[in-house]
Write an enzyme that holds these catalytic residues in place. Structure first.
Site, mmCIF file in Angstrom:
data_model
loop_
_atom_site.group_PDB
_atom_site.id
_atom_site.type_symbol
_atom_site.label_atom_id
_atom_site.label_comp_id
_atom_site.label_asym_id
_atom_site.label_seq_id
_atom_site.Cartn_x
_atom_site.Cartn_y
_atom_site.Cartn_z
ATOM 1 N N CYS A 94 27.301 33.466 37.570
ATOM 2 C CA CYS A 94 28.469 34.067 38.415
ATOM 3 C C CYS A 94 29.083 35.043 37.391
ATOM 4 C CB CYS A 94 29.467 33.216 38.353
ATOM 5 S SG CYS A 94 29.213 31.950 39.577
ATOM 6 N N GLU A 107 21.035 40.960 45.610
ATOM 7 C CA GLU A 107 20.801 39.988 44.747
ATOM 8 C C GLU A 107 20.992 38.342 45.171
ATOM 9 O OE1 GLU A 107 20.810 40.408 40.564
ATOM 10 O OE2 GLU A 107 22.117 42.152 40.861
ATOM 11 N N CYS A 129 30.210 45.947 44.970
ATOM 12 C CA CYS A 129 31.577 45.234 45.510
ATOM 13 C C CYS A 129 32.617 46.507 45.260
ATOM 14 C CB CYS A 129 31.528 44.046 44.820
ATOM 15 S SG CYS A 129 33.179 43.314 45.058
ATOM 16 N N CYS A 180 33.697 40.818 35.947
ATOM 17 C CA CYS A 180 32.483 40.805 36.815
ATOM 18 C C CYS A 180 31.522 42.117 36.667
ATOM 19 C CB CYS A 180 32.840 40.494 38.217
ATOM 20 S SG CYS A 180 31.325 40.557 39.268
ATOM 21 N N CYS A 185 22.870 30.935 46.355
ATOM 22 C CA CYS A 185 23.882 31.882 46.362
ATOM 23 C C CYS A 185 23.568 33.189 46.814
ATOM 24 C CB CYS A 185 24.383 31.836 44.760
ATOM 25 S SG CYS A 185 25.708 33.085 44.331
ATOM 26 N N CYS A 237 37.051 43.341 39.632
ATOM 27 C CA CYS A 237 37.443 42.203 38.784
ATOM 28 C C CYS A 237 36.620 42.538 37.429
ATOM 29 C CB CYS A 237 36.911 40.942 39.250
ATOM 30 S SG CYS A 237 37.317 40.621 40.846
HETATM 31 S S1 SF4 Z 1 34.066 38.779 41.166
HETATM 32 FE FE1 SF4 Z 1 32.678 40.549 41.117
HETATM 33 S S2 SF4 Z 1 31.615 40.326 43.228
HETATM 34 FE FE2 SF4 Z 1 33.445 39.027 43.174
HETATM 35 S S3 SF4 Z 1 34.989 39.920 44.315
HETATM 36 FE FE3 SF4 Z 1 35.296 40.338 41.893
HETATM 37 S S4 SF4 Z 1 34.242 41.988 41.534
HETATM 38 FE FE4 SF4 Z 1 33.473 41.660 43.771
#
Ligand code: SF4
Length: 362
Positions: free
Chosen positions: A344, A93, A113, A120, A106, A117
């Protein structure tokens, strides 16, 4: 079957060597580089300044493009989000954000990933794989071609931020390779000074980046002023806790240019990390480490099924005021493209049905 060479990830010198292995003169490599990187042409058929037989040989052994656009969404605020697929069918993306003085793209450094987090959406995909330098370069080419047309010089400059899917410092070699290709004045000429890489805090790679002469700017996603809360929001903190992270930032600080500051990103989660006490803790933490830095407060972007709400505007303002009263440079980042899940923390290969859908290429 032999793997086709991905030409978008090659520097001009590497392209020259590549065409020489085919028995072609060096200037053909320079022509190819100009076509791919300056004019952003994505198919050998378009590169009509190369002889037809060379184009046909190239298409047998190499790729001028590998990413395909699956969907393209246009936000009410002009932000464009692209959902692409790699040759092996993994999601990538990219978000194009037009701004008055310059555009920002971006891009993603990984498909999915591996970090987790909790605020996210990308985290829920897990790591599918890291992207190649060519796949990173192509994201920028696709966004610029879509916004302005193939071969058209963007009227404003381009800033890049590695804040899409993935942890960029877990793919540092390919990322730096892509940035070097894009910095070439005979290509897209986007210099590292126009690039910001955001990390969740991979301490050894921050130290590596500090030793890289043509490095981009660095942003650290902090999200909490204490280890207790950060362990919960960003589990990578258990591996490299805040003090260790900020000590690495202190080393990085030595490499800052006179006008440069390290950025701390702080996502604002209603009732989780946005109290007055937490603002004071954050200011004290940053002041104790005394790093030449600024804080970007990022209102959280709602993303089902995540259990968080954005902090109200008044809370964000109060938080900012407390930080500033303690001498911390603080900015509030305006969310862009929320309606198309381009903001984000919202990138998760999500297909949305929108009235503002502008169509899909393949
Ligand atoms: S915010 Fe999302 S994309 Fe960024 S490091 Fe944490 S889990 Fe990965």
């Amino acid at each position: 079957m032999k793997k086709a060479v991905q030409l978008t990830g090659l520097s001009q010198t590497e392209l020259v060597s590549f065409v020489e292995t085919l028995g072609e003169p060096a200037y053909r490599g320079r022509q190819l580089f100009a076509a791919l990187q300056h004019r952003r042409q994505r198919s050998f058929d378009e590169i009509t300044d190369l002889p037809k037989d060379l184009r046909s040989r190239l298409s047998d052994i190499a790729n001028a493009a590998t990413l395909k656009i699956e969907s393209r969404y246009l936000s009410d605020d002009g932000t464009r989000r692209y959902l692409m697929k790699t040759h092996d069918n993994l999601p990538v993306e990219t978000v194009f954000i037009p701004e008055e003085r310059r555009d920002t793209i971006c891009f993603s450094s990984q498909s999915g990933c591996p970090l987790q987090c909790t605020f996210c959406l990308t985290a829920q995909l897990g790591l599918l794989r890291s992207l190649t330098a060519g796949e990173i370069v192509e994201q920028i080419q696709i966004a610029l071609n879509d916004a302005y047309g193939t071969g058209v010089k963007p009227p404003r400059g381009t800033n890049l931020v590695a804040m899409g899917a993935g942890e960029p410092l877990l793919n540092l070699d390919e990322l730096l390779k892509a940035l070097r290709v894009m910095a070439d004045p005979q290509g897209m000429h986007i210099v590292p000074n126009r690039v910001t890489v955001s990390t969740a805090g991979i301490v050894p790679r921050i130290l590596d980046l500090a030793q890289t002469s043509d490095r981009p700017h660095l942003a650290i996603s902090l999200a909490a002023p204490t280890d207790e809360l950060r362990d919960e929001l960003m589990p990578i903190n258990k591996r490299w806790p805040i003090d260790e992270l900020l000590s690495a930032c202190k080393v990085f600080e030595k490499t800052l240019k006179p006008n440069e500051r390290l950025t701390f990103e702080y996502v604002m989660l209603d009732g989780v990390n946005d109290s007055d006490e937490q603002a004071r803790q954050l200011a004290n933490l940053l002041n104790r480490h005394n790093i030449k830095s600024k804080v970007n407060l990022i209102p959280h972007n709602p993303a089902d099924p995540l259990p968080y709400r954005p902090s109200p505007d008044e809370t964000v303002e109060r938080f900012k005021h407390i930080l500033e009263s303690k001498g911390v440079h603080t900015y509030v980042r305006r969310p862009r493209g929320r309606d198309i899940f381009a903001a984000c923390g919202q990138l998760a290969a999500r297909q949305v049905t929108l009235t503002s859908l502008v169509g899909a290429d393949t």
